[in-house]
Design a protein around this motif. Structure first.
Motif, PDB file in Angstrom:
ATOM      1  N   ILE A  86      84.799 -37.780 -76.829  1.00 42.78           N
ATOM      2  CA  ILE A  86      86.226 -37.550 -77.081  1.00 42.78           C
ATOM      3  C   ILE A  86      87.045 -38.749 -76.597  1.00 42.78           C
ATOM      4  CG2 ILE A  86      88.197 -36.062 -76.576  1.00 42.78           C
ATOM      5  CD1 ILE A  86      86.105 -33.793 -76.126  1.00 42.78           C
ATOM      6  N   ARG A 105      96.633 -31.529 -76.615  1.00 41.01           N
ATOM      7  CA  ARG A 105      95.440 -31.169 -77.388  1.00 41.01           C
ATOM      8  C   ARG A 105      94.247 -32.003 -76.946  1.00 41.01           C
ATOM      9  NH1 ARG A 105      96.284 -31.244 -83.660  1.00 41.01           N
ATOM     10  NH2 ARG A 105      94.260 -30.199 -83.543  1.00 41.01           N
ATOM     11  N   ALA A 109      90.832 -30.605 -75.088  1.00 36.80           N
ATOM     12  CA  ALA A 109      89.481 -30.914 -75.561  1.00 36.80           C
ATOM     13  C   ALA A 109      88.630 -31.508 -74.454  1.00 36.80           C
ATOM     14  CB  ALA A 109      89.551 -31.880 -76.746  1.00 36.80           C
ATOM     15  N   HIS A 113      87.740 -27.074 -73.535  1.00 44.57           N
ATOM     16  CA  HIS A 113      86.854 -26.947 -74.688  1.00 44.57           C
ATOM     17  C   HIS A 113      85.500 -27.617 -74.440  1.00 44.57           C
ATOM     18  CE1 HIS A 113      89.872 -24.981 -76.934  1.00 44.57           C
ATOM     19  NE2 HIS A 113      90.602 -26.030 -77.204  1.00 44.57           N
ATOM     20  N   SER A 114      85.505 -28.796 -73.825  1.00 46.80           N
ATOM     21  CA  SER A 114      84.236 -29.471 -73.566  1.00 46.80           C
ATOM     22  C   SER A 114      83.391 -28.698 -72.568  1.00 46.80           C
ATOM     23  CB  SER A 114      84.478 -30.906 -73.065  1.00 46.80           C
ATOM     24  OG  SER A 114      85.195 -30.892 -71.842  1.00 46.80           O
ATOM     25  N   ASP A 182      95.788 -24.911 -76.469  1.00 52.17           N
ATOM     26  CA  ASP A 182      96.318 -26.268 -76.637  1.00 52.17           C
ATOM     27  C   ASP A 182      97.791 -26.323 -76.246  1.00 52.17           C
ATOM     28  OD1 ASP A 182      93.854 -27.043 -77.545  1.00 52.17           O
ATOM     29  OD2 ASP A 182      94.370 -26.932 -79.664  1.00 52.17           O
ATOM     30  N   SER A 294      85.140 -23.451 -79.427  1.00 49.40           N
ATOM     31  CA  SER A 294      85.596 -24.676 -78.763  1.00 49.40           C
ATOM     32  C   SER A 294      85.080 -25.909 -79.492  1.00 49.40           C
ATOM     33  CB  SER A 294      85.114 -24.687 -77.303  1.00 49.40           C
ATOM     34  OG  SER A 294      85.770 -23.696 -76.554  1.00 49.40           O
ATOM     35  N   ARG A 297      87.279 -26.587 -82.376  1.00 44.20           N
ATOM     36  CA  ARG A 297      88.552 -27.182 -81.962  1.00 44.20           C
ATOM     37  C   ARG A 297      88.374 -28.671 -81.652  1.00 44.20           C
ATOM     38  NH1 ARG A 297      92.601 -26.017 -83.491  1.00 44.20           N
ATOM     39  NH2 ARG A 297      93.861 -26.486 -81.659  1.00 44.20           N
ATOM     40  N   ILE A 298      87.271 -29.010 -80.986  1.00 40.33           N
ATOM     41  CA  ILE A 298      87.012 -30.416 -80.686  1.00 40.33           C
ATOM     42  C   ILE A 298      86.813 -31.200 -81.973  1.00 40.33           C
ATOM     43  CG2 ILE A 298      85.371 -32.015 -79.618  1.00 40.33           C
ATOM     44  CD1 ILE A 298      84.926 -29.924 -77.442  1.00 40.33           C
ATOM     45  N   ILE A 301      90.130 -31.912 -83.618  1.00 41.91           N
ATOM     46  CA  ILE A 301      90.891 -32.952 -82.920  1.00 41.91           C
ATOM     47  C   ILE A 301      90.278 -34.316 -83.157  1.00 41.91           C
ATOM     48  CG2 ILE A 301      91.539 -33.799 -80.632  1.00 41.91           C
ATOM     49  CD1 ILE A 301      91.666 -30.795 -79.781  1.00 41.91           C
ATOM     50  N   THR A 302      88.947 -34.420 -83.023  1.00 39.84           N
ATOM     51  CA  THR A 302      88.314 -35.736 -83.162  1.00 39.84           C
ATOM     52  C   THR A 302      88.308 -36.214 -84.610  1.00 39.84           C
ATOM     53  OG1 THR A 302      86.147 -34.622 -83.217  1.00 39.84           O
ATOM     54  CG2 THR A 302      86.883 -35.515 -81.110  1.00 39.84           C
TER      55      THR A 302
END
Length: 548
Positions: A86, A105, A109, A113-114, A182, A294, A297-298, A301-302
């Motif tokens: 990330i 956000r 992450a 999330h991680s 987030d 999760s 979601r990551i 974002i990535t």
């Protein structure tokens, strides 16, 4: 995302999985040995089983320990890899992408999330071992009695159907909780960054605590409670079906069948033994689903953080004789206008040893123009020329600039190669800026950053001087300084930089110092309305050059 992590640790994962399989098989074999011992005809037969039981028990304990250790290490490594992944994506993304995605956000992450995805690896051995125990137990039941086994499969199928329906409902709640989280991280940031404002306004503080922060916390709590409660209700349904099946076996299904005692004992023992693995499996699957949520979601974002930056430029910052903007234009959403704001087209040029002031009202586009100039934003139209050649390597181009924007960040170290010379130069600058009694440079790092905003800006100025770039940009640097340091900045520091051949762009509202500029660029509504040539007092302050 999970597939990426699994590929990164393929060999360790295979070893840990094999250990889990061995642990699960040994656990099933232990049950068969227990049932054999309970129905053994005599003491001699039980004695023969004892050594086999002991060997299987030792193997099960060792395999379980190895599996747990390997998967715990995998979880820790996965967490580190995921954070690095990330972080690398964030570093490679363009500045505009980071502005659009928002810090909360990315923070979410990197932290929550991680951690949730990494916990998936801790749950893998639980899922594997329990799944093998359940499957092995079912195989043993089939060996004991096919008709009763088929009824067992029907009971488990009914339980699985209920669990699947519950999963579909629960996962929706978990998705809502993940998205709200987030926003929650943004509120956490406001809790600290807005501490002064909250304490100066009791009603605002109460509303923020109850209606904003508290409401967001409640949404995450409520949705996670609902999602996990549905999963647990499904687990309870599965337990009820198991008890019902045991009752059917004992009182109805077996009846007077041959060898009924051994069959009933085996079925009752297996199902009682399987209850804990089944419950563990049903409890681990929701946590695995949390990891999946999760991971999604990551990934979202990535994916938005597409690689837009080149590899870090090597070598010294490029020098230039002329930097020009030709027809440069850029659009962005302007909150005050509630519409797209167009900056430009702008035609400007800059030369070494030039001091330029950029002035205009709030919202006129000054800071946006500065971000375009230093390469943080890419022009939508027009081009930037360096000594007549278009800029094709934006990252190398940016190495020509040092900038202190109004929302600057101050790192705790200089991020240059630590050396005695660097410390000495930094400490001389701190003395010149009257900061030496507050902070020092030691081994390339500042001893503290617990300073006022004005002092932090002076510390940022030290960093800019030590970077020794050919072009410096100051965005309202003097706004937080007292009159003494304003005068030092405008009448000593800026002329000293100009005397060193630096190009300096100053965004300012301090009209009493406009006479110091070589040029005065005026902006209004995204357009350069005037460029005034001024005869700056070249001699003023040059004798007070900052020590380098």
């Amino acid at each position: 995302m999970l597939a990426y992590l699994l590929r990164q640790a393929r060999s360790s994962l295979i070893a840990a999985t094999l250990a889990s399989v061995v642990a699960g098989v040994c656990s099933v074999l232990l049950v068969t040995q227990i049932n054999a011992a309970l129905t053994a005809p005599d003491q001699a037969a039980r004695a023969a089983l004892a050594w086999r039981f002991a060997a299987i028990a030792v193997a099960a304990a060792l395999a379980h320990t190895i599996s747990a250790v390997l998967f715990e290490r995998l979880s820790i490594q996965a967490h580190a890899r995921l954070r690095r992944f990330i972080a690398d994506k964030t570093i490679a993304a363009s500045f505009r992408q980071l502005e659009e995605i928002g810090g909360p956000r990315v923070h979410s992450a990197l932290s929550e999330h991680s951690a949730s995805v990494a916990s998936f690896f801790v749950n893998i051995p639980v899922i594997l071992v329990n799944a093998i125990i359940v499957l092995g137990g079912l195989a043993y039941l089939a060996w004991l009695s096919w008709p009763v086994f088929l009824v067992a499969v029907g009971v488990i199928g009914l339980g699985s159907l209920g669990y699947h329906l519950a999963h579909l409902k629960a996962i929706r709640h978990l998705d809502v909780a993940a998205r709200e989280q987030d926003h929650l991280f943004g509120h956490f940031r406001s809790l600290v960054d807005g501490a002064k404002e909250l304490r100066l306004h009791a009603a605002k503080r109460a509303r923020f605590g109850d209606e904003v922060l508290g409401a967001s916390i409640d949404v995450v709590r409520r949705e996670r409670e609902r999602g996990m409660s549905v999963f647990l209700a499904a687990s309870g349904w599965g337990s009820f079906l198991i008890y019902a099946f045991i009752g059917l076996v004992l009182f109805s299904l077996v009846g007077d069948a041959p060898d009924s005692a051994r069959v009933m004992t085996g079925f009752a023992l297996i199902f009682i033994y399987l209850m804990a693995p089944l419950e563990g499996l049903l409890l681990s699957l929701p946590r695995a689903n949390l990891a999946r949520v999760s991971a999604r979601r990551i990934e979202e974002i990535t994916r938005a953080l597409t690689a837009a930056e080149e590899a870090p430029a090597a070598g010294a910052a490029p020098r230039f004789e002329r930097l020009a903007l030709r027809g440069v234009a850029h659009r962005y959403f302007h909150e005050g206008m509630d519409d797209l704001f167009t900056l430009g087209p702008v035609d400007l040029s800059f030369a070494p040893g030039e001091l330029v002031f950029l002035v205009g009202g709030n919202g006129s586009g000054k800071t946006t123009l500065a971000k375009l100039l230093v390469g943080l934003y890419a022009p939508e139209h027009g081009e930037i020329l360096l000594d007549g050649a278009p800029v094709d390597d934006r990252d190398r181009y940016r190495q020509s600039f040092s900038a202190i924007f109004s929302d600057f960040h101050l790192f705790d170290r200089l991020l240059d190669a630590a050396s005695a010379d660097l410390d000495q130069r930094g400490n001389r600058l701190l003395e010149r800026l009257h900061l030496h009694h507050k902070v020092r440079v030691r081994d390339g790092a500042f001893t503290t950053r617990a300073l006022s905003q004005g002092q932090r800006k002076r510390l940022a100025l030290v960093v800019a001087y030590l970077e020794d770039r050919p072009f410096l940009v100051f965005d309202e640097w003097a706004a937080d300084q007292d009159p003494l340091f304003k005068d030092v900045f405008y009448r000593e520091l800026l002329p000293a930089l100009k005397a060193q051949g630096k190009t300096v762009l100053v965004i300012s509202h301090d009209d009493r110092y406009f006479d110091l500029a070589d040029r005065l660029i005026r902006m209004e509504s995204g357009q350069v309305t005037a460029v005034e040539q001024r005869a700056a007092e070249a001699a003023v302050g040059r004798e007070a050059a900052i020590p380098q």
